[in-house]
Design a protein around this motif. Structure first.
Motif, PDB file in Angstrom:
ATOM      1  N   HIS A  75       0.847  -1.191   0.000  1.00 16.51           N
ATOM      2  CA  HIS A  75       0.000   0.000   0.000  1.00 16.51           C
ATOM      3  C   HIS A  75       0.883   1.242   0.000  1.00 16.51           C
ATOM      4  N   ASP A  79      -4.503   5.842   3.993  1.00 10.08           N
ATOM      5  CA  ASP A  79      -5.927   6.070   3.744  1.00 10.08           C
ATOM      6  C   ASP A  79      -6.541   6.876   4.886  1.00 10.08           C
ATOM      7  N   HIS A 170     -12.945   7.405   1.192  1.00 12.70           N
ATOM      8  CA  HIS A 170     -11.715   7.814   1.882  1.00 12.70           C
ATOM      9  C   HIS A 170     -10.797   8.493   0.884  1.00 12.70           C
ATOM     10  N   HIS A 172      -7.140   8.347  -0.489  1.00  9.53           N
ATOM     11  CA  HIS A 172      -5.846   7.662  -0.526  1.00  9.53           C
ATOM     12  C   HIS A 172      -4.816   8.744  -0.816  1.00  9.53           C
TER      13      HIS A 172
END
Ligand SMILES: [Zn+2]
Length: 205
Positions: A75, A79, A170, A172
């Protein structure tokens, strides 16, 4: 709500601190600035963040940290959950170098501030093109952001949406320094530390 966010961030940062060396190893392209281990930490904590803006309004929670999250997936960002339609604010003054429209990031922006690039994904609105230039259009949010546009720190650049690959609203938020991904939580920690220190020194005057 801000206090709760900070407590969560601190917990998250403990993990982030452990992953600094993994961050250093991740760069995929040769980069002379990335010569020393610890460089991301150094640029994050050694920079002055007094003018930087927290990237989202109505912040609720950090829902996914920077780092590996199983299935061989990494990732490359942090987030930040917020109610759908909440405004996103430009972290640092810069220029829009990319208006994103893809299946993963959805509608998004990349803004460059010197050696830093900040990435914003899953926004409301669409990408359109006029006179050879891409722009993000979010009519309900009253926003139009053009490729090549100069943006001030703290300016509203989009709204939290569900575009691209996401299971809930959300932002990112990704950060690159000299083409190397950096854990945004490290930068947020440095920002909070400096801005808090500045507030307490002002109240003592
Ligand atoms: Zn993400």
């Amino acid at each position: 709500m801000k206090g709760m966010g900070l407590a969560r961030l601190r917990r998250l940062l403990f993990v982030a601190g452990l992953s600094v060396f993994a961050v250093v190893a991740l760069g995929s392209q040769p980069d002379p600035i990335r010569a020393q281990a610890g460089e991301p930490q150094q640029v994050a904590t050694g920079s002055t963040w007094q003018g930087a803006s927290f990237p989202v309004e109505n912040f609720q929670d950090y829902t996914s940290a920077f780092g590996p999250r199983g299935y061989g997936d990494f990732h490359y960002g942090l987030d930040l959950a917020a109610p759908q339609g909440s405004y996103i604010r430009n972290w640092w003054a810069g220029v829009v170098v990319e208006v994103i429209d893809d299946g993963r990031c959805g509608t998004g922006l990349v803004i460059q501030s010197g050696p830093w690039e900040h990435v914003y994904c899953h926004l409301e609105g669409q990408v359109a093109k006029a006179n050879g230039r891409n722009y993000l259009i979010d009519r309900a949010g009253g926003l139009q952001i053009w490729h090549g546009q100069q943006i001030l720190a703290g300016a509203r650049i989009g709204r939290v949406g569900m575009s691209g690959r996401t299971s809930g609203p959300h932002l990112h938020w990704g950060l690159r320094y000299s083409n190397q991904w950096i854990d945004p939580a490290i930068v947020l920690r440095a920002m909070y530390g400096q801005q808090r220190a500045s507030v307490s020194s002002r109240t003592q005057e």
